[in-house]
Design an enzyme around this catalytic site. Sequence first.
Site, PDB file in Angstrom:
ATOM      1  N   ASN A 122       0.747  -1.104  -0.023  1.00  0.00           N
ATOM      2  CA  ASN A 122       0.003  -0.008  -0.152  1.00  0.00           C
ATOM      3  C   ASN A 122       1.039   1.203  -0.041  1.00  0.00           C
ATOM      4  OD1 ASN A 122      -1.864   2.235   0.492  1.00  0.00           O
ATOM      5  ND2 ASN A 122      -2.203   1.338   2.514  1.00  0.00           N
ATOM      6  N   LYS A 179      -0.050   4.265  -0.509  1.00  0.00           N
ATOM      7  CA  LYS A 179      -0.745   5.545   0.289  1.00  0.00           C
ATOM      8  C   LYS A 179      -0.299   6.600  -0.595  1.00  0.00           C
ATOM      9  CE  LYS A 179      -0.045   3.164   4.902  1.00  0.00           C
ATOM     10  NZ  LYS A 179      -0.274   3.376   6.231  1.00  0.00           N
ATOM     11  N   HIS A 222      -9.789   1.062   4.502  1.00  0.00           N
ATOM     12  CA  HIS A 222      -8.385   1.223   5.173  1.00  0.00           C
ATOM     13  C   HIS A 222      -8.824   2.001   6.545  1.00  0.00           C
ATOM     14  CE1 HIS A 222      -4.318   2.486   6.396  1.00  0.00           C
ATOM     15  NE2 HIS A 222      -3.985   1.218   5.688  1.00  0.00           N
ATOM     16  N   GLU A 224      -7.025   4.413   7.636  1.00  0.00           N
ATOM     17  CA  GLU A 224      -6.955   5.869   7.308  1.00  0.00           C
ATOM     18  C   GLU A 224      -8.261   6.614   6.613  1.00  0.00           C
ATOM     19  OE1 GLU A 224      -3.089   5.454   5.340  1.00  0.00           O
ATOM     20  OE2 GLU A 224      -2.246   5.127   7.262  1.00  0.00           O
ATOM     21  N   GLU A 254      -5.637  -5.334  10.332  1.00  0.00           N
ATOM     22  CA  GLU A 254      -4.687  -4.168  10.533  1.00  0.00           C
ATOM     23  C   GLU A 254      -5.053  -3.553  11.860  1.00  0.00           C
ATOM     24  OE1 GLU A 254      -2.462  -2.820   6.820  1.00  0.00           O
ATOM     25  OE2 GLU A 254      -4.348  -1.547   6.925  1.00  0.00           O
ATOM     26  N   GLY A 276       2.071   2.295  10.823  1.00  0.00           N
ATOM     27  CA  GLY A 276       2.824   3.566  10.722  1.00  0.00           C
ATOM     28  C   GLY A 276       3.355   4.146  11.934  1.00  0.00           C
ATOM     29  N   SER A 315       3.063  -1.944  10.497  1.00  0.00           N
ATOM     30  CA  SER A 315       4.745  -1.733  10.671  1.00  0.00           C
ATOM     31  C   SER A 315       5.480  -3.148  10.308  1.00  0.00           C
ATOM     32  CB  SER A 315       4.888  -1.411  12.267  1.00  0.00           C
ATOM     33  OG  SER A 315       4.293  -0.158  12.368  1.00  0.00           O
TER      34      SER A 315
HETATM   35  P1  PGA Z   1       2.526   0.454   7.685  1.00  0.00           P
HETATM   36  O1  PGA Z   1       1.037   0.649   6.929  1.00  0.00           O
HETATM   37  O2  PGA Z   1       3.222  -0.842   6.919  1.00  0.00           O
HETATM   38  O3  PGA Z   1       3.188   1.710   7.146  1.00  0.00           O
HETATM   39  O4  PGA Z   1       2.309   0.470   8.909  1.00  0.00           O
HETATM   40  C1  PGA Z   1       0.263  -0.334   6.907  1.00  0.00           C
HETATM   41  C2  PGA Z   1      -1.144   0.174   6.117  1.00  0.00           C
HETATM   42  O5  PGA Z   1      -1.592   1.077   6.443  1.00  0.00           O
HETATM   43  O6  PGA Z   1      -1.690  -0.649   5.148  1.00  0.00           O
END
Ligand code: PGA
Length: 244
Positions: free
Chosen positions: A8, A10, A88, A90, A161, A167, A204
Amino acid sequence: MSKLIVANWKMYLSPKNSVELFGAVGKKGEVVICPSFAALNQLSTLAKKSGIGLGAQDCFWTNRGAYTGEISPVDLKEIGCEYVIVGHSERRGYFQETDEMVGKKVKAALATGLIPILCVGENEFERKKGKAATHVVEQLKKTLTGLGKLRAGQEIIIAYEPVWAIGTGKACDPETAVEMHQLIKEKVAELIGVKNVRVLYGGSVNDKNIASYLEYAEIDGALVGGASTKKDIFASLLSIASKF
Ligand code: PGA
């Protein structure tokens, strides 16, 4: 079944940087890349040639209409996407996407022939209160109820997740992830009749910890954000994952 790595990207990379990174990575194992919308068209030809899957990071729940700024699932399909991430954290957090909205997106994606990658996961407060399982079950019920049984050829992937792990560098310990994956598999079988649905862990993940997840049969792969946007780390992660 081999382990699946979904990247991803983003809003981290420009279309130019996305093409560069895509070209540099190369196919190792089963990989799906989800760049920003602006980069999808350019990556679609490259994806076809390389055998790497292509996915979008979101879609709308209707194919056509007066919905300024939204992205139609059929358009994603037309430009070569096979997958789409929906729900997601976010999107849920910054844009107030509810389970009902996410459920409509899952339905629309499936109807179009896209494979939805449905994200679920508890926040830190829910985890601390011992409510992680209840929260995730509730998310699955609300998004999948009414979907009915999937037709032959339709597929759905779930990404577990935990919001607190995204993140933050605080990855979920693999044993806890396994428990959640088992629960998700059971619930999905109950709700839409899909046995042993593919469940990815996300939050992460990097080249140092990927193996600790993939060694479990319950963990079918990973959804990788930040680490998938760094060439050397991503290449090393893919090479480790391809050995499972
Ligand atoms: P990250 O994000 O690996 O940066 O923690 C994962 C995600 O949001 O899909």
